[in-house]
Motif scaffolding. Structure first.
Motif, PDB file in Angstrom:
ATOM      1  N   LYS A  69      37.668  59.675  86.395  1.00 55.33           N
ATOM      2  CA  LYS A  69      38.895  59.483  85.610  1.00 55.33           C
ATOM      3  C   LYS A  69      40.040  60.430  85.929  1.00 55.33           C
ATOM      4  N   THR A  70      39.782  61.605  86.507  1.00 52.10           N
ATOM      5  CA  THR A  70      40.864  62.519  86.894  1.00 52.10           C
ATOM      6  C   THR A  70      40.516  63.208  88.207  1.00 52.10           C
ATOM      7  N   THR A  90      52.782  64.014  98.753  1.00 47.14           N
ATOM      8  CA  THR A  90      52.520  63.963  97.313  1.00 47.14           C
ATOM      9  C   THR A  90      51.388  64.926  96.989  1.00 47.14           C
ATOM     10  N   LYS A  91      51.610  65.768  95.985  1.00 52.27           N
ATOM     11  CA  LYS A  91      50.600  66.757  95.601  1.00 52.27           C
ATOM     12  C   LYS A  91      50.621  66.951  94.096  1.00 52.27           C
ATOM     13  N   GLY A  92      49.429  66.935  93.478  1.00 54.84           N
ATOM     14  CA  GLY A  92      49.365  67.155  92.036  1.00 54.84           C
ATOM     15  C   GLY A  92      48.140  66.530  91.409  1.00 54.84           C
ATOM     16  N   GLY A  93      48.259  66.165  90.123  1.00 53.19           N
ATOM     17  CA  GLY A  93      47.122  65.666  89.367  1.00 53.19           C
ATOM     18  C   GLY A  93      47.206  64.183  89.071  1.00 53.19           C
ATOM     19  N   LEU A  94      46.021  63.542  89.027  1.00 54.49           N
ATOM     20  CA  LEU A  94      45.905  62.109  88.741  1.00 54.49           C
ATOM     21  C   LEU A  94      45.015  61.907  87.521  1.00 54.49           C
ATOM     22  N   SER A  97      42.348  57.300  83.417  1.00 54.50           N
ATOM     23  CA  SER A  97      41.516  56.923  82.277  1.00 54.50           C
ATOM     24  C   SER A  97      42.088  55.734  81.519  1.00 54.50           C
ATOM     25  N   GLN A  98      43.426  55.562  81.571  1.00 59.59           N
ATOM     26  CA  GLN A  98      44.085  54.428  80.916  1.00 59.59           C
ATOM     27  C   GLN A  98      45.150  53.860  81.857  1.00 59.59           C
ATOM     28  N   GLY A  99      44.726  53.422  83.029  1.00 56.95           N
ATOM     29  CA  GLY A  99      45.692  53.074  84.050  1.00 56.95           C
ATOM     30  C   GLY A  99      46.125  54.360  84.735  1.00 56.95           C
ATOM     31  N   MET A 100      46.635  54.269  85.955  1.00 54.81           N
ATOM     32  CA  MET A 100      46.993  55.475  86.697  1.00 54.81           C
ATOM     33  C   MET A 100      48.229  56.147  86.125  1.00 54.81           C
ATOM     34  N   GLY A 268      37.488  65.385  87.428  1.00 54.06           N
ATOM     35  CA  GLY A 268      37.088  65.621  86.043  1.00 54.06           C
ATOM     36  C   GLY A 268      37.852  66.700  85.317  1.00 54.06           C
ATOM     37  N   THR A 269      38.832  67.335  85.969  1.00 58.05           N
ATOM     38  CA  THR A 269      39.625  68.374  85.299  1.00 58.05           C
ATOM     39  C   THR A 269      40.801  67.735  84.558  1.00 58.05           C
ATOM     40  N   LYS A 270      41.267  68.397  83.513  1.00 59.61           N
ATOM     41  CA  LYS A 270      42.344  67.853  82.681  1.00 59.61           C
ATOM     42  C   LYS A 270      43.663  67.839  83.450  1.00 59.61           C
TER      43      LYS A 270
END
Length: 287
Positions: A69-70, A90-94, A97-100, A268-270
């Motif tokens: 999910k992440t 592109t760099k960062g967090g995804l 869990s409810q659509g991208m 799995g990280t927030k």
């Protein structure tokens, strides 16, 4: 022209994350991609040998990857147009869990782009962009809000292109299409940023995209293929011992070749995908 470049940048990040399967939620279900395991090829520890059963191994990887999910992404796409290269990183967090949804920095270089990192928060219905200062036409506010409906229309879609793409996009989607292609094979074990991973490769044809994508995204990708004279792309994925995707590459030939690479970590990280405060956000004129 500025708004069109922004729309293209937003689309580039979405496709980098999910590959050409960004709208595909059933590629793996639509085709087994070959014979599945019947219990043969297991190792001493009970795990299946990917070289003997690449389809089963990839299906397990798709399920494990999508289920996290992440994750964090660090990737780029380089496209050659008229002999000149245009690169988007592109760099960062995804968070899918409810659509991208994403909290990333996009940087475009070449083709008249300034090469300056742009912070971008992709929510369910809009992307918020911050170039590090007051945005032109933003009344002194640092964030600009672009709805997906507006951006989709700027790319020639019906207005739902981005919503369709983001609804099902996740790092597991390219694995799905590799399975469905029927061409997946194991290259071998390789090191990916200090992690041992199994490298798989395959070829995806334009015809295989038909029926597996939403109409708007399929038409956009078809135009991209036809404009560049390409009929297929090479797709490679690297899966670690936890059955998680750690690297993906896509290579498209033709007159306008493109080459993308994405690394995935920190599953799995927030990830904070909350939109910026309304007091710091403006809407572009005419949006």
């Amino acid at each position: 022209m500025r708004s069109t470049r922004i729309a293209a940048a937003v689309a580039g990040a979405v496709i980098l994350v999910g590959g050409l399967t960004a709208c595909n939620d059933d590629a793996g279900k639509a085709s087994g991609g070959g014979s599945s395991s019947t219990g043969k090829g297991g190792g001493a520890d009970g795990k299946q040998d990917p070289a003997q059963n690449p389809v089963d191994a990839l299906k397990a990887a798709q399920e494990a990857t999508a289920g996290k999910k992440t994750a964090k992404i660090d990737g780029s796409t380089t496209t050659t147009v008229a002999g000149k290269q245009i690169k988007q990183a592109t760099k960062g967090g995804l968070d899918w869990s409810q659509g991208m949804q994403m909290n990333v920095e996009n940087t475009m270089t070449g083709g008249g782009s300034p090469g300056k990192p742009i912070k971008a928060v992709y929510t369910k219905d809009a992307v918020y962009m911050n170039m590090g200062g007051a945005m032109p036409g933003g009344g002194g506010k640092p964030w600009m809000k672009y709805t997906y409906t507006t951006l989709s229309k700027q790319l020639g879609g019906s207005g739902t292109l981005f919503q369709e793409a983001l609804q099902n996009a996740n790092p597991g989607q390219p694995i799905d299409l590799l399975v469905a292609s029927g061409t997946a094979k194991v290259v071998g074990k390789e090191d990916v940023n200090g992690v041992q991973a199994t490298h798989y490769t395959g070829t995806i044809t334009l015809d295989q995209l038909s029926g597996k994508l939403g109409k708007d995204l399929r038409d956009m990708i078809r135009k991209q293929f036809e404009k560049g004279g390409a009929k297929s792309e090479q797709l490679d994925v690297w899966i670690d011992s936890d059955n998680l995707l750690v690297k993906k590459t896509e290579k498209l030939g033709g007159k306008q070749p493109s080459d993308s690479t994405a690394f995935y970590t920190a599953y799995g990280t927030k990830v904070d995908v909350a939109p910026p405060p309304a007091s710091q956000t403006a809407t572009p004129p005419g949006a």
